[in-house]
Design an enzyme around this catalytic site. Structure first.
Site, short mmCIF file in Angstrom:
data_model
loop_
_atom_site.label_atom_id
_atom_site.label_comp_id
_atom_site.label_asym_id
_atom_site.label_seq_id
_atom_site.Cartn_x
_atom_site.Cartn_y
_atom_site.Cartn_z
N LYS A 70 48.14 59.47 80.67
CA LYS A 70 49.47 60.03 80.37
C LYS A 70 50.41 59.49 81.44
O LYS A 70 51.02 60.25 82.22
CB LYS A 70 49.37 61.57 80.36
CG LYS A 70 50.62 62.28 79.87
CD LYS A 70 50.86 62.15 78.38
CE LYS A 70 52.17 62.82 77.99
NZ LYS A 70 52.52 62.58 76.57
N ASP A 96 48.22 61.51 73.90
CA ASP A 96 48.67 62.12 72.65
C ASP A 96 48.57 61.12 71.49
O ASP A 96 48.12 61.45 70.39
CB ASP A 96 50.11 62.68 72.78
CG ASP A 96 51.09 61.72 73.44
OD1 ASP A 96 50.66 60.65 73.94
OD2 ASP A 96 52.30 62.02 73.44
N ASP A 106 35.64 65.97 71.83
CA ASP A 106 35.42 66.96 70.76
C ASP A 106 36.05 66.49 69.45
O ASP A 106 35.49 66.68 68.37
CB ASP A 106 36.02 68.33 71.15
CG ASP A 106 34.97 69.29 71.67
OD1 ASP A 106 33.94 68.82 72.19
OD2 ASP A 106 35.17 70.52 71.54
MG MG Z 1 34.02 70.07 75.80
#
Ligand code: MG
Ligand code: IPM
Length: 367
Positions: A195, A227, A255
């Site tokens: 970022k 992002d 994830d």
């Molecule tokens: Mg995790």
């Protein structure tokens, strides 16, 4: 060859998928002629229960692991321990201290979606006709997870809480070398995620990535803001080869990557320390998916993530590459045969629904 490992099954589905994975490890050790000496120890909620909530990470567990070549980890946590003081909860009291204690700064999370399983991915099929295969390399012992100061206090009569995101240049260099080396063994493309339009740590990160890149001229490096990376991950996951990023971004992106791969039950992970003189790493190997308390004890969990964690351990910590490859192929074989645990089963023609042990047996057979 003889290797020593500690086995930490932990909580939830951990023990049941671990049993199956150990059978696969034993079969591989017989077939490929190496010895494994292993001891099983308490961790997480299981350790809390056994110590009247004293600790989720007993000394004996750490001491045995210090003497081992690797840790094979199941999963920790569950509703039973969620209301304990935060510092002794399984995740914060066992997982994070284990990472820190053993200096496991490099977290490798492969996220692949086999062509046979693209229909299980929430990403539209036409976007990933051939599945995808991404390796996420996450920095694991720095950044905002461990930065000081961290805390909570009262300021002008109001509660204030703060965390610190901090990186030393050497920490960034270390993880980038791991990522570049991984890219060299794959498609030689590395995406560094930061970022840098907002954070000082990210500016240093990007600068360092560009410097390290000169040592790996064959690898193509590009940069994405986090992002944007999150968007590209669902739009064109098949365009990535290796991703490298800092701790918190890696937690979130890995994830996301796991979700679009179709099932968490398929994804292993490795957390590695410094490379040793023999080219191998001390490491901790665990499924990406967690303890899944909702299905624990039913014998229906997918054991593949734990089995592929065994193969990562054989590859990175024990130097048994041929056995590692054989296990990967055997797992793929079971999928190709149409075997599906509940997490993968969609009722399509050619699929057979199986439980944990049946999936394990199919993989043993293929091996
Ligand atoms: Mg995790
Ligand atoms: C992970 C987990 C852990 C993390 C939690 C359980 C502390 O989410 O391994 O990704 O945030 O690193």
């Amino acid at each position: 060859m003889s290797h020593t490992i500690t086995v930490l099954p932990g909580d939830g589905i951990g023990p049941e998928v671990m049993d199956v994975a150990l059978e696969v490890l034993d079969a591989a050790s017989a077939k490929f002629d190496f010895k494994i000496s292993r001891s099983t120890h308490l961790v997480g909620g299981a350790a809390l229960d056994a110590t009247s909530n004293e600790t989720p990470l007993p000394k004996a567990t750490i001491e045995a692991s210090e003497k081992a070549d690797a840790i094979l980890f199941g999963s920790v946590g569950g509703p039973k321990w969620e209301n304990l003081p935060p510092h002794i909860q399984p995740e914060r009291g066992a997982l994070l201290p284990l990472r820190k204690h053993f200096g496991l700064f490099a977290n490798l999370r492969p996220g692949s979606c086999l062509p046979a399983l693209t229909h299980a991915s929430p990403v539209k099929n036409e976007l990933i006709p051939n599945g995808f295969d991404v390796l996420c390399v996450r920095e694991l012992t720095g950044g905002i997870y461990f930065g000081e100061p961290k805390g909570r206090e009262e300021r002008n009569g109001e509660a204030v809480a703060f965390d610190t995101m901090v990186y030393k240049k050497s920490e960034i260099e270390n993880i980038l070398h791991v990522a570049f080396k991984a890219a060299m063994g794959r498609d030689k493309r590395l995406t560094s995620v930061d970022k840098a339009n907002v954070l000082a740590t990210s500016v240093l990160w990007r600068e360092t990535a560009n410097e390290i890149a000169t040592q790996y001229p064959e690898v193509t490096l590009d940069h994405l803001y986090v992002d944007n990376a999150a968007m590209q991950m669902v739009k064109r996951p098949d365009s990535f080869d290796v991703l490298v990023t800092e701790n918190l971004f890696g937690d979130i992106l890995s994830d996301e990557m796991a979700m679009i791969s179709g099932s968490l039950g398929m994804l292993p992970s490795a957390s590695l320390g410094e490379v040793k003189d023999n080219g191998l790493y001390f490491g901790m190997y665990e499924p990406s998916g967690g303890s899944a308390p909702d299905i624990a004890g039913q014998g229906i969990a997918n054991p593949i993530a734990q089995i592929l964690s065994v193969s990562m351990m054989l590859r990175y910590s024990l130097g048994e590459t041929i056995a590692a490859n054989a296990i990967d192929t055997a797992a793929q074989n079971a999928i190709d045969l149409g075997l599906r645990t509940g997490d993968l089963f969609t009722g399509k023609n050619g699929e057979t629904r199986v439980n944990t042990i049946e999936m394990g047996n199919a993989i043993l057979e293929a091996l």
